[in-house]
Motif scaffolding. Structure first.
Motif, PDB file in Angstrom:
ATOM      1  N   TRP A  89       0.723  -1.261   0.004  1.00 50.42           N
ATOM      2  CA  TRP A  89       0.063   0.080  -0.038  1.00 50.42           C
ATOM      3  C   TRP A  89       0.840   1.347   0.048  1.00 50.42           C
ATOM      4  O   TRP A  89       2.009   1.360   0.228  1.00 50.42           O
ATOM      5  CB  TRP A  89      -1.077  -0.100   1.217  1.00 50.42           C
ATOM      6  CG  TRP A  89      -1.860  -1.305   1.100  1.00 50.42           C
ATOM      7  CD1 TRP A  89      -1.476  -2.436   1.664  1.00 50.42           C
ATOM      8  CD2 TRP A  89      -3.169  -1.173   0.878  1.00 50.42           C
ATOM      9  NE1 TRP A  89      -2.541  -3.171   1.512  1.00 50.42           N
ATOM     10  CE2 TRP A  89      -3.804  -2.386   1.039  1.00 50.42           C
ATOM     11  CE3 TRP A  89      -4.057  -0.167   0.348  1.00 50.42           C
ATOM     12  CZ2 TRP A  89      -4.913  -2.950   0.646  1.00 50.42           C
ATOM     13  CZ3 TRP A  89      -5.429  -0.580  -0.046  1.00 50.42           C
ATOM     14  CH2 TRP A  89      -5.815  -1.950   0.195  1.00 50.42           C
ATOM     15  N   SER A 394      -9.843   3.617   9.829  1.00 52.33           N
ATOM     16  CA  SER A 394      -9.430   3.066   8.362  1.00 52.33           C
ATOM     17  C   SER A 394      -8.477   1.940   8.723  1.00 52.33           C
ATOM     18  O   SER A 394      -7.457   2.113   9.060  1.00 52.33           O
ATOM     19  CB  SER A 394      -8.768   4.198   7.580  1.00 52.33           C
ATOM     20  OG  SER A 394      -8.602   3.923   6.325  1.00 52.33           O
ATOM     21  N   ILE A 396      -6.611  -1.525   7.215  1.00 52.45           N
ATOM     22  CA  ILE A 396      -6.317  -2.274   5.817  1.00 52.45           C
ATOM     23  C   ILE A 396      -5.574  -3.492   6.168  1.00 52.45           C
ATOM     24  O   ILE A 396      -4.690  -3.684   7.225  1.00 52.45           O
ATOM     25  CB  ILE A 396      -4.871  -1.385   5.336  1.00 52.45           C
ATOM     26  CG1 ILE A 396      -5.365   0.213   4.850  1.00 52.45           C
ATOM     27  CG2 ILE A 396      -4.370  -2.313   4.047  1.00 52.45           C
ATOM     28  CD1 ILE A 396      -4.464   0.840   4.297  1.00 52.45           C
ATOM     29  N   LYS A 398      -3.371  -6.219   4.974  1.00 48.26           N
ATOM     30  CA  LYS A 398      -2.466  -6.451   4.069  1.00 48.26           C
ATOM     31  C   LYS A 398      -2.224  -7.946   3.273  1.00 48.26           C
ATOM     32  O   LYS A 398      -1.353  -8.090   2.865  1.00 48.26           O
ATOM     33  CB  LYS A 398      -1.050  -5.723   4.376  1.00 48.26           C
ATOM     34  CG  LYS A 398      -1.130  -4.061   4.784  1.00 48.26           C
ATOM     35  CD  LYS A 398       0.050  -4.009   5.299  1.00 48.26           C
ATOM     36  CE  LYS A 398       0.093  -2.260   5.334  1.00 48.26           C
ATOM     37  NZ  LYS A 398       1.379  -1.706   5.886  1.00 48.26           N
ATOM     38  N   SER A 430      -9.538  -2.878   2.220  1.00 49.19           N
ATOM     39  CA  SER A 430      -9.413  -1.980   3.350  1.00 49.19           C
ATOM     40  C   SER A 430     -10.829  -1.631   3.599  1.00 49.19           C
ATOM     41  O   SER A 430     -11.714  -1.693   2.585  1.00 49.19           O
ATOM     42  CB  SER A 430      -8.524  -0.807   2.990  1.00 49.19           C
ATOM     43  OG  SER A 430      -9.094  -0.087   1.710  1.00 49.19           O
TER      44      SER A 430
END
Length: 475
Positions: A89, A394, A396, A398, A430
């Motif tokens: 990212w 938020s 994410i 991965k 995400s």
């Protein structure tokens, strides 16, 4: 009068510059086309095999599937790079930076040791140029046949050969352009949509742009890219020294040049060297230089002149190696120092950079958390008299597998959590989770509380990330 003063005397100086008279030469001379002759030999076989492997990897990698999706997909629109089990990212930019640094120092190390072998064997410009020259040779013939064809008047046969050559160039450029763009968008749908005229505007523009660049660079510009545009040719001399292996002509053995019969065994008594001045080393050079003039920045160390010269030496019954990969010290009868400070320095730095990259990759957590506060207001008062702060978490994932996470907060007591406490995020994806915390303002004496949100993976790995923030109690 000052006795220490030195009188100054003006001495007129006239500098004469030699400028050869060339009345027929224009200020900007046109470029002479280079007709490259094909050659066989050890180095050209190695170059072709390495180029074939490079091209096969380039063509096949976008089509490989991993966990039901494209294994290598550098999705710029979604700002994530999928490389098999690794998803990068924007927060992982340092990993990409380390990769570029490793590539740079690896290039420096190889160049200091063996010259511009990258340019001659694996550089995309060289690989594509040699492929285009292969099309040219198969359609238009050998070097002499191509020269004769260009000098001949236009006929139906000449037009057909030229048209077929450019058609093959354009077709191969389009194919490689589609493959290249397929690294940045799903390659299967790209091919289907492009040839059915359903592809998006930017996809079409990208494919046509890179196809035009490939066609122009490999078909028309060729050595101009290496000699005038590529910056590597300019700063490579800073990495060369007298112990660097480069394609070199043995002047002591080769001079004086001159033709002779194969049966002439007394040529040395006539003052001739081993070079018979056949000029094959010039004919096979893709940049059109004469290696016998010494080391030149245009040389890409492809070894074509070595194979051509060794073949000539074999026919003449002379030992090979008149042109070879050697060092300046070796030509002067001095020992070549392989382990020298410059080379060792590049290697040590390369090891350090690789270690830093491996450490960065090992310490990278497959989970990322970022907290965004409500920008409309620091807090608001509910009808029940509670103070409420709103956040957006938020998160994410991965990894390449779907994960379930538990959300929690610490640093505040007797609060009311408004929002989900468990979420599931798909692999390489995400999500934004809106969360509100409500608190009785009389339960704390502080107007601002330091809190910490945490996201914990509900699995055996139990990866956890946390990030601090503020809670405004309104007092």
């Amino acid at each position: 009068m000052d006795n220490n003063r030195i009188d100054i005397k003006n001495i007129p100086v006239k500098v004469e510059t030699y400028k050869p008279e060339q009345p027929n030469q224009t200020k900007y001379a046109s470029r002479d086309r280079i007709y490259v002759r094909s050659v066989k030999g050890l180095h050209q076989s190695l170059r072709r095999n390495m180029g074939f492997i490079f091209m096969a990897l380039f063509m096949l990698l976008p089509w490989i599937q991993y966990n039901g999706s494209q294994a290598i997909l550098l999705n710029i629109g979604e700002q994530k790079f999928n490389i098999f089990a690794l998803t990068l990212w924007p927060q992982d930019f340092t990993i990409l930076a380390w990769i570029f640094v490793i590539a740079a120092y690896a290039l420096f190390f190889v160049t200091a040791f063996y010259g511009r072998v990258w340019c001659g064997y694996l550089c995309p410009q060289s690989v594509w140029t040699f492929i285009f020259m292969w099309f040219e040779e198969k359609i238009q013939g050998s070097r002499n046949q191509r020269m004769t064809l260009d000098q001949a008047p236009w006929t139906v046969s000449k037009f057909a050969k030229k048209a077929l050559t450019h058609f093959c160039w354009l077709a191969f450029a389009l194919l490689t352009s589609l493959i290249f763009v397929g690294y940045f968008t799903p390659v299967g749908p790209l091919f289907i949509e492009f040839f059915t005229f359903q592809a998006g505007f930017w996809a079409v523009i990208s494919v046509l742009f890179f196809a035009a660049c490939t066609y122009g660079n490999a078909g028309w510009m060729r050595e101009i890219m290496c000699t005038h545009i590529c910056p590597y040719a300019r700063f490579q001399s800073a990495m060369f020294d007298k112990d660097t292996f480069t394609v070199t002509y043995d002047e002591k053995r080769g001079e004086t040049r001159g033709p002779r019969s194969r049966k002439d065994k007394d040529y040395k008594e006539k003052g001739l060297g081993d070079c018979i001045d056949c000029n094959l080393c010039v004919h096979v050079c893709p940049t059109g230089i004469d290696i016998r003039n010494g080391l030149q920045y245009e040389c890409i160390n492809c070894g074509a002149c070595i194979d051509a010269c060794d073949d000539t030496m074999a026919k003449m019954g002379y030992p090979p190696g008149l042109i070879s990969y050697t060092t300046e010290h070796s030509l002067n009868g001095k020992p070549t120092k392989v382990l020298r400070p410059k080379l060792v320095g590049y290697f040590v730095i390369l090891l350090i950079v690789c270690a830093a990259f491996a450490t960065n990759l090992y310490l990278r957590k497959p989970l990322e958390l970022d907290i965004i506060r409500d920008r409309g207001a620091l807090y608001r008062e509910t009808p029940e008299g509670l103070i409420e702060n709103t956040y957006t978490l938020s998160i994410i994932n991965k990894s390449q597998q779907a994960k379930t996470y538990q959300l929690a907060v610490s640093g505040v007591n007797n609060y009311t959590w408004l929002g989900p406490t468990e979420i599931t995020i798909a692999g390489g994806d995400s999500t934004n989770v809106p969360v509100s915390l409500a608190l009785d303002p009389y339960s704390t004496a502080k107007p601002v509380l330091d809190i910490e949100f945490s996201v914990t993976e509900l699995s055996d790995d139990g990866h956890k990330v946390s990030q601090g923030n503020k809670f405004f109690a309104g007092r």
